[in-house]
Design a protein around this motif. Structure first.
Motif, PDB file in Angstrom:
ATOM      1  N   GLY A 163       0.688  -1.379  -0.023  1.00 48.90           N
ATOM      2  CA  GLY A 163       0.105  -0.037  -0.066  1.00 48.90           C
ATOM      3  C   GLY A 163       0.625   1.251  -0.021  1.00 48.90           C
ATOM      4  O   GLY A 163       0.707   1.972  -0.549  1.00 48.90           O
ATOM      5  N   LEU A 164       1.916   1.243   0.757  1.00 50.24           N
ATOM      6  CA  LEU A 164       2.745   2.343   0.859  1.00 50.24           C
ATOM      7  C   LEU A 164       3.548   2.745  -0.435  1.00 50.24           C
ATOM      8  O   LEU A 164       3.663   3.889  -0.960  1.00 50.24           O
ATOM      9  N   LEU A 201       3.128   5.876  -3.053  1.00 46.83           N
ATOM     10  CA  LEU A 201       4.225   6.529  -3.436  1.00 46.83           C
ATOM     11  C   LEU A 201       4.201   6.518  -5.022  1.00 46.83           C
ATOM     12  O   LEU A 201       4.616   7.838  -5.478  1.00 46.83           O
ATOM     13  N   VAL A 202       3.919   5.612  -5.596  1.00 46.55           N
ATOM     14  CA  VAL A 202       3.951   5.667  -7.140  1.00 46.55           C
ATOM     15  C   VAL A 202       2.998   6.850  -7.498  1.00 46.55           C
ATOM     16  O   VAL A 202       3.169   7.570  -8.414  1.00 46.55           O
ATOM     17  N   TYR A 203       1.743   6.597  -6.977  1.00 46.24           N
ATOM     18  CA  TYR A 203       0.739   7.549  -7.147  1.00 46.24           C
ATOM     19  C   TYR A 203       1.072   9.166  -7.020  1.00 46.24           C
ATOM     20  O   TYR A 203       1.013   9.832  -7.873  1.00 46.24           O
ATOM     21  N   ASN A 230     -10.238  10.547  -0.839  1.00 43.94           N
ATOM     22  CA  ASN A 230      -9.931   9.162  -0.224  1.00 43.94           C
ATOM     23  C   ASN A 230      -8.911   8.447  -0.668  1.00 43.94           C
ATOM     24  O   ASN A 230      -8.782   7.108  -0.588  1.00 43.94           O
ATOM     25  N   ILE A 231      -7.906   9.076  -1.605  1.00 37.57           N
ATOM     26  CA  ILE A 231      -6.707   8.288  -2.179  1.00 37.57           C
ATOM     27  C   ILE A 231      -5.980   7.865  -0.999  1.00 37.57           C
ATOM     28  O   ILE A 231      -5.332   6.568  -1.453  1.00 37.57           O
ATOM     29  N   ILE A 232      -5.792   8.087   0.071  1.00 37.12           N
ATOM     30  CA  ILE A 232      -4.780   7.767   1.110  1.00 37.12           C
ATOM     31  C   ILE A 232      -5.558   6.351   1.260  1.00 37.12           C
ATOM     32  O   ILE A 232      -4.544   5.480   1.984  1.00 37.12           O
ATOM     33  N   GLY A 233      -6.755   5.884   0.969  1.00 35.21           N
ATOM     34  CA  GLY A 233      -7.237   4.708   1.432  1.00 35.21           C
ATOM     35  C   GLY A 233      -6.575   3.411   0.685  1.00 35.21           C
ATOM     36  O   GLY A 233      -6.674   2.223   1.321  1.00 35.21           O
ATOM     37  N   ILE A 234      -5.816   3.672  -0.244  1.00 33.44           N
ATOM     38  CA  ILE A 234      -4.973   2.787  -1.094  1.00 33.44           C
ATOM     39  C   ILE A 234      -3.919   2.043  -0.339  1.00 33.44           C
ATOM     40  O   ILE A 234      -3.389   0.793  -0.504  1.00 33.44           O
ATOM     41  N   ILE A 235      -3.682   2.917   0.732  1.00 32.52           N
ATOM     42  CA  ILE A 235      -2.696   2.432   1.650  1.00 32.52           C
ATOM     43  C   ILE A 235      -3.226   1.132   2.614  1.00 32.52           C
ATOM     44  O   ILE A 235      -2.560   0.215   2.945  1.00 32.52           O
TER      45      ILE A 235
END
Length: 251
Positions: free
Chosen positions: A45-46, A50-52, A138-143
């Protein structure tokens, strides 16, 4: 403690393509791999976030940012879980008897059902990722999504009956007990609560629907294939993660 650390390195080495300092495999450390599986999810997830962040920093088009963000988890995991998803789809959608389904599951050739299922998965995953990035919320949710999915699959792998044809599934369960399952529940609950804290109350729907989709998909594959296997875990994990991303894009 040495075995615990070795178990973590072994989990990273087996479930990702990230190079480790050494490749010593310690059989006595295998029992720690499942309880540390959610931490592998945190690493995935991290890296994905990071890539995003990198591609977003260079102000690429939304479609390119979505593409890089979507494919990163698959690349980091070496397509391992995606392979399980395709194998199980081939077997389940064949609508044959259990013996034939297991034969199809173990067949190294890729069938039409696997290809069709992969196409549908990618369409939903890309549309959800694009919507998520386009809204810039909500993009932080991908972690957190990979932590939840791996907690769920590890719990199910340890609790459910293993397919007699799955020697690897039995190998991971060897030496584990209730404590391992309790630890995995802690990871699951902590990630779910973090989702609400970092986003909002509606974000509670993400783990809820991930849990439902994981239970339904794994129960179906377990029933039709005669037990849980690594492929079944990959099947459930991929579905749960796509459902998680889809929920993040909607809430």
């Amino acid at each position: 403690m040495k075995n615990l650390f070795s178990g973590f390195l072994m989990a990273i080495s087996m479930f990702t393509i990230i190079p480790m300092p050494y490749k010593a495999w310690r059989d006595e450390a295998v029992k720690h791999m499942m309880k540390l599986y959610p931490i592998v999810g945190l690493v995935v997830g991290l890296i994905n976030y990071l890539v995003y962040s990198i591609v977003d920093y260079f102000n690429l088009s939304t479609i390119l940012i979505a593409t890089f963000t979507m494919i990163t988890p698959f690349i980091i995991t070496g397509m391992l879980h995606l392979d399980g998803y395709m194998d199980v789809c081939d077997a389940l959608l064949s609508r044959r008897d259990q013996k034939e389904k297991i034969r199809i599951l173990k067949d190294p050739n890729t069938g039409a059902f696997a290809v069709i299922s992969l196409g549908i998965l990618f369409l939903i995953d890309f549309a959800a990722t694009y919507t998520l990035i386009d809204s810039k919320t909500n993009i932080i949710g991908i972690i957190l999504v990979p932590i939840i999915s791996r907690s769920l699959m590890a719990i199910m792998l340890l609790k459910k009956e293993t397919m007699k044809e799955s020697s690897l599934g039995s190998y991971f369960k060897k030496g584990t007990g209730k404590l391992d399952i309790y630890i995995l529940y802690v990871f699951l609950i902590a990630a779910s609560i973090s989702m609400i804290i970092l986003l909002n109350v509606k974000a509670s729907l993400v783990p809820i629907f991930m849990i439902i989709s994981a239970i339904l998909s794994v129960n179906k594959s377990t029933k039709e294939l005669g037990g849980m296997s690594g492929d079944s875990a990959g099947y459930g994990l991929v579905i749960a993660e796509v459902v998680g991303i889809l929920c993040l894009s909607i809430i």
